[in-house]
Enzyme design. Structure first.
Site, PDB file in Angstrom:
ATOM      1  N   LYS A  80       0.854  -1.189   0.000  1.00 48.88           N
ATOM      2  CA  LYS A  80       0.000   0.000   0.000  1.00 48.88           C
ATOM      3  C   LYS A  80       0.885   1.232   0.000  1.00 48.88           C
ATOM      4  O   LYS A  80       2.028   1.185   0.486  1.00 48.88           O
ATOM      5  CB  LYS A  80      -0.882   0.000   1.253  1.00 48.88           C
ATOM      6  CG  LYS A  80      -2.130   0.836   1.148  1.00 48.88           C
ATOM      7  CD  LYS A  80      -3.358   0.000   0.847  1.00 48.88           C
ATOM      8  CE  LYS A  80      -4.624   0.795   0.873  1.00 48.88           C
ATOM      9  NZ  LYS A  80      -5.816  -0.003   0.740  1.00 48.88           N
ATOM     10  N   VAL A 184     -19.606   2.851  -2.725  1.00 53.97           N
ATOM     11  CA  VAL A 184     -19.789   1.397  -2.613  1.00 53.97           C
ATOM     12  C   VAL A 184     -21.225   1.070  -2.208  1.00 53.97           C
ATOM     13  O   VAL A 184     -21.901   0.231  -2.835  1.00 53.97           O
ATOM     14  CB  VAL A 184     -18.807   0.798  -1.577  1.00 53.97           C
ATOM     15  CG1 VAL A 184     -19.122  -0.671  -1.330  1.00 53.97           C
ATOM     16  CG2 VAL A 184     -17.374   0.965  -2.028  1.00 53.97           C
ATOM     17  N   ALA A 185     -21.707   1.742  -1.166  1.00 54.08           N
ATOM     18  CA  ALA A 185     -23.021   1.383  -0.620  1.00 54.08           C
ATOM     19  C   ALA A 185     -24.159   1.743  -1.569  1.00 54.08           C
ATOM     20  O   ALA A 185     -25.209   1.090  -1.554  1.00 54.08           O
ATOM     21  CB  ALA A 185     -23.229   2.058   0.728  1.00 54.08           C
TER      22      ALA A 185
HETATM   23  N1  NAD Z   1     -14.214   1.953  -2.876  1.00 51.59           N
HETATM   24  C1  NAD Z   1     -13.817   0.690  -2.806  1.00 51.59           C
HETATM   25  O1  NAD Z   1     -13.696  -0.013  -3.817  1.00 51.59           O
HETATM   26  C2  NAD Z   1     -13.550   0.079  -1.459  1.00 51.59           C
HETATM   27  C3  NAD Z   1     -12.909  -1.168  -1.394  1.00 51.59           C
HETATM   28  C4  NAD Z   1     -12.709  -1.750  -0.135  1.00 51.59           C
HETATM   29  C5  NAD Z   1     -13.114  -1.084   1.009  1.00 51.59           C
HETATM   30  N2  NAD Z   1     -13.742   0.136   0.912  1.00 51.59           N
HETATM   31  C6  NAD Z   1     -14.185   0.799   2.143  1.00 51.59           C
HETATM   32  O2  NAD Z   1     -15.602   0.966   2.096  1.00 51.59           O
HETATM   33  C7  NAD Z   1     -15.988   2.188   2.737  1.00 51.59           C
HETATM   34  C8  NAD Z   1     -16.787   3.054   1.779  1.00 51.59           C
HETATM   35  O3  NAD Z   1     -16.011   3.357   0.636  1.00 51.59           O
HETATM   36  P1  NAD Z   1     -16.578   4.360  -0.494  1.00 51.59           P
HETATM   37  O4  NAD Z   1     -15.607   4.293  -1.621  1.00 51.59           O
HETATM   38  O5  NAD Z   1     -18.010   4.088  -0.732  1.00 51.59           O
HETATM   39  O6  NAD Z   1     -16.388   5.753   0.244  1.00 51.59           O
HETATM   40  P2  NAD Z   1     -17.293   7.064   0.086  1.00 51.59           P
HETATM   41  O7  NAD Z   1     -16.496   8.176   0.651  1.00 51.59           O
HETATM   42  O8  NAD Z   1     -17.819   7.195  -1.307  1.00 51.59           O
HETATM   43  O9  NAD Z   1     -18.541   6.750   1.044  1.00 51.59           O
HETATM   44  C9  NAD Z   1     -18.509   6.804   2.435  1.00 51.59           C
HETATM   45  C10 NAD Z   1     -19.791   7.491   2.907  1.00 51.59           C
HETATM   46  O10 NAD Z   1     -19.823   7.426   4.315  1.00 51.59           O
HETATM   47  C11 NAD Z   1     -20.320   8.662   4.796  1.00 51.59           C
HETATM   48  N3  NAD Z   1     -19.915   8.854   6.185  1.00 51.59           N
HETATM   49  C12 NAD Z   1     -18.744   9.295   6.682  1.00 51.59           C
HETATM   50  N4  NAD Z   1     -18.772   9.357   8.009  1.00 51.59           N
HETATM   51  C13 NAD Z   1     -20.003   8.915   8.394  1.00 51.59           C
HETATM   52  C14 NAD Z   1     -20.648   8.717   9.651  1.00 51.59           C
HETATM   53  N5  NAD Z   1     -20.041   9.014  10.802  1.00 51.59           N
HETATM   54  N6  NAD Z   1     -21.904   8.242   9.653  1.00 51.59           N
HETATM   55  C15 NAD Z   1     -22.533   7.976   8.506  1.00 51.59           C
HETATM   56  N7  NAD Z   1     -21.982   8.140   7.289  1.00 51.59           N
HETATM   57  C16 NAD Z   1     -20.732   8.612   7.231  1.00 51.59           C
HETATM   58  C17 NAD Z   1     -19.757   9.689   3.830  1.00 51.59           C
HETATM   59  O11 NAD Z   1     -20.486  10.894   3.879  1.00 51.59           O
HETATM   60  C18 NAD Z   1     -19.887   8.959   2.503  1.00 51.59           C
HETATM   61  O12 NAD Z   1     -21.127   9.203   1.868  1.00 51.59           O
HETATM   62  C19 NAD Z   1     -14.673   2.822   3.214  1.00 51.59           C
HETATM   63  O13 NAD Z   1     -14.453   2.420   4.545  1.00 51.59           O
HETATM   64  C20 NAD Z   1     -13.621   2.206   2.314  1.00 51.59           C
HETATM   65  O14 NAD Z   1     -12.343   2.176   2.914  1.00 51.59           O
HETATM   66  C21 NAD Z   1     -13.966   0.725  -0.288  1.00 51.59           C
HETATM   67  C1  LEU Z   2      -6.607  -2.136  -4.931  1.00 51.62           C
HETATM   68  C2  LEU Z   2      -7.743  -1.316  -4.431  1.00 51.62           C
HETATM   69  C3  LEU Z   2      -8.923  -1.385  -5.286  1.00 51.62           C
HETATM   70  C4  LEU Z   2      -7.924  -1.659  -3.006  1.00 51.62           C
HETATM   71  C5  LEU Z   2      -9.043  -0.976  -2.238  1.00 51.62           C
HETATM   72  N1  LEU Z   2      -8.748   0.391  -1.976  1.00 51.62           N
HETATM   73  C6  LEU Z   2      -9.206  -1.781  -0.970  1.00 51.62           C
HETATM   74  O1  LEU Z   2      -9.017  -1.310   0.146  1.00 51.62           O
HETATM   75  O2  LEU Z   2      -9.559  -2.946  -1.086  1.00 51.62           O
END
Ligand code: NAD
Ligand code: LEU
Length: 364
Positions: A80, A184-185
């Protein structure tokens, strides 16, 4: 911080410091383990209180990627990067190009992608200097933003957790409480809505809440109410460490399955929810859809093939639940066991002596 002590304790391979005065680049690349293959893991851009905190974050996240990639069945190790800076103010194209040259200098030991604070556009800039980058624009035949695929993987994983908890993988009629409806959600909610789940959402961003309410008929609650709502499944998709002393007593859900990284504040909280009979889908197993998707680029991206591989998150979780039951351990520990066994088995086979023949013949 005693860096070599830390590296030795966590069995890390390499730590690289990257500095470019002109662009302001200050980056730390951590490579944890390359037993299974080159280290793949995203680049995070964040303002850190100290350099030590940045180094610690890079190291912790790199180790997490070793486990995520191994448990996902990828032939990839874990690494990372963190770039020190504010992603809203401190970015410039030269910074990502300078960083791309540093990645190139590692000659494929480390491959990057998006993480918090970096975008597809940033990956395109890196790509101008190196091929060791994924998640670049779809126009270049790449997979683009990994978030929607991560959402799909979480949906599949949630079905596996439902099967384990309720004996039925269907989410029709189930109530899912989603914390954070970001990239993601939002994708996760699309699948849940399509299957007929009832969705409760919360977010600190009111626009994100409104979009979910308008599009999926979701019910909205305040951020601190999400833990105690009546639901079958709690889906943490915002922050880490939301499973803690304060929230566990409030939970009514029988399943915890969401995308956030590092959901358990400590392992003791994982033990606690295990004792309460809550089925926890370990974070790095259920949220591996993004990395599985970008990893497919290494073979020339094929979306169909990537999505099929993302669907194996269902099987990976069934396997984790099986190990947990077999060994009488919580699911977070079972996931670690799955990843460690995979790495260990290759380490052992590599320790056998191999000769290319030439060396022996040349001694006659
Ligand atoms: N994007 C990916 O492909 C990926 C992969 C693996 C893990 N993740 C993890 O998944 C999570 C979401 O990722 P994302 O890309 O959707 O991020 P994002 O920033 O698009 O979404 C996160 C959301 O959470 C909200 N938020 C922040 N603090 C909050 C709180 N206290 N209460 C309620 N809502 C709150 C934000 O306003 C935002 O809308 C992160 O923890 C990220 O590390 C993402
Ligand atoms: C390689 C990336 C897509 C990894 C992503 N940020 C994760 O935490 O899984």
């Amino acid at each position: 911080m005693e860096i070599f002590k830390y590296l030795e304790q966590g069995d890390y391979e390499q730590l690289v410091f990257c500095q470019d005065k002109n662009s302001g680049l200050k980056a730390v690349i951590a490579i944890h383990d390359t037993t299974l293959g080159p280290a793949l893991g995203g680049t995070r851009m964040w303002t850190y209180d100290s350099e030590e905190k940045a180094i610690e974050d890079a190291l912790r996240l790199a180790k997490g990627m070793t486990y995520k990639n191994a448990a996902a069945g990828l032939d990839l190790g874990g690494g990372k990067t963190v770039i020190i800076g504010d992603p809203k103010q401190d970015k410039n194209p030269e910074m990502f190009r300078a960083f791309g040259r540093y990645i190139q200098s590692l000659n494929g030991r480390y491959i990057t992608a998006e993480d918090v604070g970096t975008t597809v556009q940033d990956m395109d800039l890196i790509h101008m200097e190196t091929d060791f980058v994924t998640g670049i624009s779809p126009e270049s035949g790449s997979s683009g933003n990994p978030s929607p695929t991560t959402g799909y993987g979480v949906y599949k994983g949630m079905k596996a957790a439902a099967k384990e908890a309720f004996g039925d993988a269907s989410l029709e009629g189930r109530t899912v409480a989603v914390q954070g409806v970001g990239n993601v959600a939002y994708a996760l909610c699309e699948y849940l809505h399509e299957e007929g789940a009832r969705i409760i959402v919360t977010d600190i961003n009111q626009e994100a809440v409104k979009r979910a309410v308008d599009t999926f008929g979701a019910e909205a609650v305040e951020p601190d109410e999400i833990y105690s709502v009546d639901c079958d499944i709690y889906a943490p998709c915002a922050l880490g460490a939301t499973i803690n002393d304060k929230t566990i007593p409030q939970l009514k859900a029988k399943v915890i399955a969401g995308s956030a990284n590092n959901q358990l504040k400590t392992n003791a909280h994982g033990d606690q929810i295990h004792e309460m009979g809550i089925v926890y889908a370990p974070d790095y197993v259920i949220n591996s859809g993004g990395v599985i998707n970008v990893a497919d680029e290494l073979n020339g991206y094929n979306q169909q093939r990537a999505m099929k591989k993302v669907e194996t998150i269902y099987d990976n979780l069934i396997q984790v639940f099986g190990i947990a039951r077999r060994d009488g351990i919580p699911t977070y520990a079972a996931a670690d066991r799955l990843a460690e066994e995979r790495i260990q088995s290759l380490k052992q086979s590599r320790s056998q002596f191999l000769t290319n023949g030439h060396h022996i013949l040349s001694r006659r």
